[in-house]
Design a protein around this motif. Structure first.
Motif, PDB file in Angstrom:
ATOM      1  N   VAL A  15     -23.242 -54.986  -2.840  1.00 47.66           N
ATOM      2  CA  VAL A  15     -23.755 -54.259  -1.672  1.00 47.66           C
ATOM      3  C   VAL A  15     -22.637 -54.042  -0.663  1.00 47.66           C
ATOM      4  CG1 VAL A  15     -25.324 -54.385   0.297  1.00 47.66           C
ATOM      5  CG2 VAL A  15     -26.115 -55.077  -1.991  1.00 47.66           C
ATOM      6  N   TYR A  16     -21.866 -55.114  -0.386  1.00 52.79           N
ATOM      7  CA  TYR A  16     -20.759 -54.989   0.560  1.00 52.79           C
ATOM      8  C   TYR A  16     -19.701 -54.015   0.047  1.00 52.79           C
ATOM      9  CZ  TYR A  16     -22.169 -58.623   3.845  1.00 52.79           C
ATOM     10  OH  TYR A  16     -22.820 -59.339   4.820  1.00 52.79           O
ATOM     11  N   LEU A  17     -19.437 -54.063  -1.245  1.00 51.14           N
ATOM     12  CA  LEU A  17     -18.439 -53.174  -1.839  1.00 51.14           C
ATOM     13  C   LEU A  17     -18.892 -51.719  -1.722  1.00 51.14           C
ATOM     14  CD1 LEU A  17     -15.748 -53.908  -3.198  1.00 51.14           C
ATOM     15  CD2 LEU A  17     -16.889 -53.656  -5.407  1.00 51.14           C
ATOM     16  N   GLN A  18     -20.177 -51.478  -1.950  1.00 55.27           N
ATOM     17  CA  GLN A  18     -20.716 -50.118  -1.844  1.00 55.27           C
ATOM     18  C   GLN A  18     -20.643 -49.624  -0.405  1.00 55.27           C
ATOM     19  OE1 GLN A  18     -21.503 -48.295  -4.463  1.00 55.27           O
ATOM     20  NE2 GLN A  18     -21.921 -46.523  -3.177  1.00 55.27           N
ATOM     21  N   THR A  19     -20.895 -50.536   0.543  1.00 56.13           N
ATOM     22  CA  THR A  19     -20.800 -50.176   1.966  1.00 56.13           C
ATOM     23  C   THR A  19     -19.381 -49.738   2.316  1.00 56.13           C
ATOM     24  OG1 THR A  19     -22.571 -51.692   2.591  1.00 56.13           O
ATOM     25  CG2 THR A  19     -21.032 -51.040   4.329  1.00 56.13           C
ATOM     26  N   LEU A  24     -17.954 -46.057   3.617  1.00 52.34           N
ATOM     27  CA  LEU A  24     -17.199 -45.899   4.863  1.00 52.34           C
ATOM     28  C   LEU A  24     -15.923 -45.102   4.624  1.00 52.34           C
ATOM     29  CD1 LEU A  24     -17.504 -49.444   6.521  1.00 52.34           C
ATOM     30  CD2 LEU A  24     -18.752 -47.359   7.105  1.00 52.34           C
ATOM     31  N   ILE A  25     -15.275 -45.340   3.485  1.00 44.50           N
ATOM     32  CA  ILE A  25     -14.047 -44.607   3.161  1.00 44.50           C
ATOM     33  C   ILE A  25     -14.369 -43.143   2.860  1.00 44.50           C
ATOM     34  CG2 ILE A  25     -12.146 -44.436   1.519  1.00 44.50           C
ATOM     35  CD1 ILE A  25     -12.330 -47.512   1.226  1.00 44.50           C
ATOM     36  N   ILE A  26     -15.458 -42.916   2.111  1.00 47.18           N
ATOM     37  CA  ILE A  26     -15.861 -41.541   1.798  1.00 47.18           C
ATOM     38  C   ILE A  26     -16.191 -40.776   3.077  1.00 47.18           C
ATOM     39  CG2 ILE A  26     -17.700 -40.151   0.739  1.00 47.18           C
ATOM     40  CD1 ILE A  26     -17.818 -42.254  -1.496  1.00 47.18           C
ATOM     41  N   ASP A  27     -16.932 -41.452   3.997  1.00 49.57           N
ATOM     42  CA  ASP A  27     -17.361 -40.809   5.239  1.00 49.57           C
ATOM     43  C   ASP A  27     -16.253 -40.747   6.284  1.00 49.57           C
ATOM     44  OD1 ASP A  27     -19.823 -40.630   4.069  1.00 49.57           O
ATOM     45  OD2 ASP A  27     -20.690 -42.336   5.137  1.00 49.57           O
ATOM     46  N   SER A  64     -13.968 -44.224  10.719  1.00 51.51           N
ATOM     47  CA  SER A  64     -12.862 -45.072  11.165  1.00 51.51           C
ATOM     48  C   SER A  64     -13.345 -46.265  11.995  1.00 51.51           C
ATOM     49  CB  SER A  64     -11.876 -44.233  11.986  1.00 51.51           C
ATOM     50  OG  SER A  64     -10.868 -45.055  12.543  1.00 51.51           O
ATOM     51  N   THR A  65     -14.283 -46.012  12.906  1.00 53.11           N
ATOM     52  CA  THR A  65     -14.745 -47.086  13.795  1.00 53.11           C
ATOM     53  C   THR A  65     -15.392 -48.213  13.006  1.00 53.11           C
ATOM     54  OG1 THR A  65     -15.076 -45.574  15.639  1.00 53.11           O
ATOM     55  CG2 THR A  65     -16.292 -47.651  15.707  1.00 53.11           C
ATOM     56  N   ALA A  66     -16.306 -47.856  12.108  1.00 51.13           N
ATOM     57  CA  ALA A  66     -17.011 -48.875  11.337  1.00 51.13           C
ATOM     58  C   ALA A  66     -16.063 -49.623  10.404  1.00 51.13           C
ATOM     59  CB  ALA A  66     -18.149 -48.251  10.542  1.00 51.13           C
ATOM     60  N   LEU A  67     -15.124 -48.894   9.786  1.00 52.86           N
ATOM     61  CA  LEU A  67     -14.188 -49.544   8.875  1.00 52.86           C
ATOM     62  C   LEU A  67     -13.265 -50.498   9.629  1.00 52.86           C
ATOM     63  CD1 LEU A  67     -13.156 -49.858   6.001  1.00 52.86           C
ATOM     64  CD2 LEU A  67     -11.603 -47.931   6.399  1.00 52.86           C
TER      65      LEU A  67
END
Length: 774
Positions: free
Chosen positions: A267-271, A275-278, A281-284
């Motif tokens: 789940v964390y890996l998918q998140t 984030l990288i696809i989207d 920047s802030t969330a990553l």
């Protein structure tokens, strides 16, 4: 030979170790070296290992078969792969049945899974033996096998013991004695919880390391991948060199917990993938920043050490007397403002950019707490922070207690914020902080409807705070008449008042520092100040913006006094905060006839700042006005140094607050002053100091007329009680000392003034930082 640990009496008549791999052989060696058993025997299928152990004198006997050596053993240690344990239990039961072993002998293991070990024992024994104590030492090494053994392998490592209802308390106690005797720390834990924890912290990392190496090895260009692999790959995959058979067995033995950990990891890996696809920047940045900080943070929280821990807990200053300081220097950012910039920036809507942030332990503890509650914070990077505010209702519950290190400010102010949140919280700190009084904030918060449980009769941390969702109603505004002026108590209640119904009013007996009021206004939240009354209406919002943190006047105080007491000195401290609720140090020094001037006065982020220049001065003893005490409460330790160098008596009263800081600063300073030859008397609320200054030759305006050449202090050994301000104050005393001064417990200087010793040496002092671990 005996180890350096406490001498332990003989614990066992005969210990039988089953399996002479790294763990089994290391424990056997530790038992032998510490003299914990009359006899030591072992069983292992690898005949050369058994023969060599006997030849080296480690074993009294050894064999490939249990029945050959086990007779009379009162402790059996199973150190074989998890899948082989059931067969060992079968051999042990047979030895009990034929009278070779007592049915109540102690049986333990060192396997990294526990539920399956207990199930294996249940399948072999009709009822679990009363001496059966499952255990797991959290220790290991890159190499394996008998030759890799180390008697000190378990020193300062944890050993988990699963206390079963069927096990006798004497068996548990005796096994605990054994592990402690070889240097380990014993922790009780339920078997299923153990397996879940280890699945995440040990089994999953090994599985991922094996998988990553397999992934790269399967690529067509695998040779280049391994040839140019960076250090991160080597570090992360080092554990993939472990024994495949052992990990094969562990992965099957702990299947349920490992699959759960893998699913959660997915789940964390998918998140992160999304984030990288989207390109979020802030969330990553928030995710990466929290992970980086948490990696360092948890080690200090578990050890109850100062947050940054840049030096050992046994660090000291060895100071050679010098007699002058000079230059122009920049003092680190204000700690009080740094704390509040994180708190209000996190609760604001929008982005807050902070410059001049103090990267000291206390402020970093506050920063980490808000990261733990879901706030994305970039930095710190050379005093710069970017805080992505979550709004007044955006904080999330921390999954662990919030660790405040040594910061009383963090704990007391956060108590006000957390008392208004929907979720439950626990605030804790290091050993020193957990001894300091917290009822001063807990009691008035309860008047507002907060549910807070402090610890012990003295009302200390940890603090347990019940969320409003459980309580069922919001906080209510109150009018609170403070018995003692305290900026921390005032700020705590004002922060709680942000969420309270109605008006929260704090009435101060004396004006205290007003950074909270100023910063609330800077974030667009109205605050009403009427003399000593400060009021706030609940239900508003905060708006993010730019915050410039000025230099900390409390830190500047050490250099002000240093220049005033030394010979021919002149120091300029640039852009220091001169908030009128903080300038007690300047006012008191001027009353003592210090030569201080201010220039380049301006405002930064709503706070007044100025360059402060101070020169050698003929200080005079004074009766310190009580109205100035709250305005200089943190600076009194170094003011005591100034008073010692002044001509005549200095009397401080109305300063009970000093007795409940990081240490009892009145008593500790008095002890140190007396050690260095100063005559002083402790009173209930202050201190009387007989200054040893010599009258100057002329006007204070001419530094050549100042007579600061004679030593005032002797040399000696000072214990700071791990109080940063005590340590720095006695460092300043070296400027008027006749002999070297050693100060113990200076590691906590990093709480407020990282780089103090380096800056002091830059202006002419001679401080050597010594780490006694070296």
């Amino acid at each position: 030979m005996q180890s350096s640990f406490d001498k332990t009496p003989l614990l066992f008549k005969q210990v039988c170790v089953i399996g002479l791999g790294l763990i089994g052989a290391s424990l056997a060696q530790a038992i032998k070296d510490n003299g914990l058993s009359e006899r030591l025997v072992a069983v292992d299928r690898h005949v050369p290992s058994v023969d060599e152990a006997i030849k080296h004198g480690l074993l009294d006997a050894g064999s490939t078969r249990l029945t050959d050596v086990v007779a009379g053993s009162d402790l059996l240690i199973i150190a074989v792969p998890v899948q082989a344990v059931q067969a060992v239990f079968t051999d042990i039961k047979a030895a009990m049945d034929n009278g070779q072993l007592a049915t109540d002998c102690i049986i333990t293991d060192v396997c990294s899974t526990k539920v399956n070990i207990i199930e294996a024992a249940k399948s072999v024994f009709a009822a679990l033996p009363t001496g059966f104590v499952p255990a797991h030492p959290i220790a290991g090494a890159e190499n394996s096998g008998y030759h890799a053994r180390r008697a000190n392998l378990f020193v300062n490592h944890s050993v988990i013991i699963c206390e079963l209802a069927t096990t006798s308390s004497s068996a548990i106690a005796k096994l605990q004695q054994l592990w402690e005797a070889v240097g380990a720390t014993v922790m009780p834990m339920a078997a299923d919880h153990h397996d879940a924890i280890l699945a995440h912290t040990s089994h999953l990392p090994h599985l991922l390391a094996f998988n990553l190496v397999e992934q790269l090895a399967s690529h067509d260009d695998n040779l280049d991948m391994f040839r140019y692999a960076a250090g991160g790959f080597r570090d992360f995959t080092r554990i993939a060199a472990s024994d495949p058979k052992m990990w094969h067995d562990i992965f099957f033995a702990n299947e349920r917990a490992i699959i759960s950990a893998l699913d959660e990891y997915g789940v964390y890996l998918q998140t992160m993938r999304q984030l990288i696809i989207d390109k979020d920047s802030t969330a990553l940045m928030g995710l990466l920043g929290r992970a980086q900080a948490a990696r360092r943070h948890f080690g200090h929280m578990l050890a109850s050490t100062p947050y940054t821990d840049t030096s050992a807990m046994s660090a000291s200053y060895n100071i050679t007397p010098s007699n002058t300081v000079s230059g122009t220097i920049t003092i680190p950012g204000d700690k009080s403002i740094s704390h509040r910039s994180i708190m209000l920036g996190s609760l604001a809507t929008g982005v807050t950019n902070v410059t001049g942030f103090l990267e000291g332990e206390d402020a970093l503890a506050t920063l980490q707490a808000f990261r733990d509650m879901g706030v994305s914070i970039e930095g710190p990077d050379k005093g710069r922070l970017t805080i992505h505010g979550v709004g007044m209702n955006g904080l999330k519950p921390s999954k662990t207690p919030l660790y405040m290190g040594n910061s009383g400010t963090s704990m007391r102010l956060l108590a006000g914020i957390l008392a208004a949140q929907s979720f439950d919280s626990v605030l804790t700190g290091d050993t020193s902080l957990n001894k300091r009084p917290m009822e001063r904030v807990a009691a008035p918060l309860r008047d507002m409807g907060a549910v807070i449980q402090s610890t012990g009769h003295d009302g200390t941390a940890p603090l347990s705070i019940t969320g409003r969702d459980t309580v069922g109603q919001p906080l209510q505004g109150v009018e609170y008449d403070m018995p003692v002026a305290s900026a921390q108590v005032k700020s705590c209640l004002l922060l709680a008042g942000l969420w309270a119904n109605g008006t929260t009013t704090v009435i101060q007996p004396e004006v205290s520092r007003d950074h909270t009021e100023r910063m609330l206004s800077a974030f667009g939240y109205p605050v009403t100040v009427d003399g000593n009354r400060v009021s706030i209406e609940g239900g508003g919002t905060l708006t993010g913006g730019d915050i410039a943190v000025p230099a900390d006047i409390s830190s500047a105080a050490f250099f002000m006094v240093a220049a005033a007491i030394s010979q021919g000195s002149e120091l300029t401290l640039t852009q220091v905060g001169i908030n009128p609720t903080r300038t007690g140090i300047i006012d008191i020094l001027k009353l003592m006839n210090a030569d201080i001037s201010l220039s380049n006065e301006t405002h930064v982020g709503g706070e007044p700042v100025a360059d402060i220049t101070i020169r050698s001065s003929n200080l005079q003893g004074i009766d310190i006005p009580e109205y100035l005490v709250p305005l200089a409460i943190d600076e009194f330790p170094v003011l005591f140094i100034a008073a010692s160098c002044a001509q005549g008596r200095t009397v401080l009263t109305g300063a009970k607050e000093l007795r409940v800081k990081e240490s009892d600063r009145i008593a500790v300073m008095a002890d140190g002053l007396q050690t260095l030859g100063i005559d002083c008397t402790v009173t209930e609320d202050g201190l009387i100091i007989e200054g040893k200054g010599i009258e100057g030759k002329g006007s204070n305006a001419d530094s050549n007329e100042v007579n600061n050449s004679q030593p005032v202090f002797g040399g000696g050994h000072i214990t700071s009680h791990h109080d940063h301000r005590i340590a720095m104050s006695f460092a300043v005393a070296s400027l008027r000392a006749s002999k070297p001064i050693t100060i113990e417990g200076v590691e906590t200087v990093n709480t407020s003034f990282p780089g103090f010793a380096e800056l002091a040496n830059q202006v002419g002092m001679s401080i050597e930082v010594h780490d006694s671990r070296a």
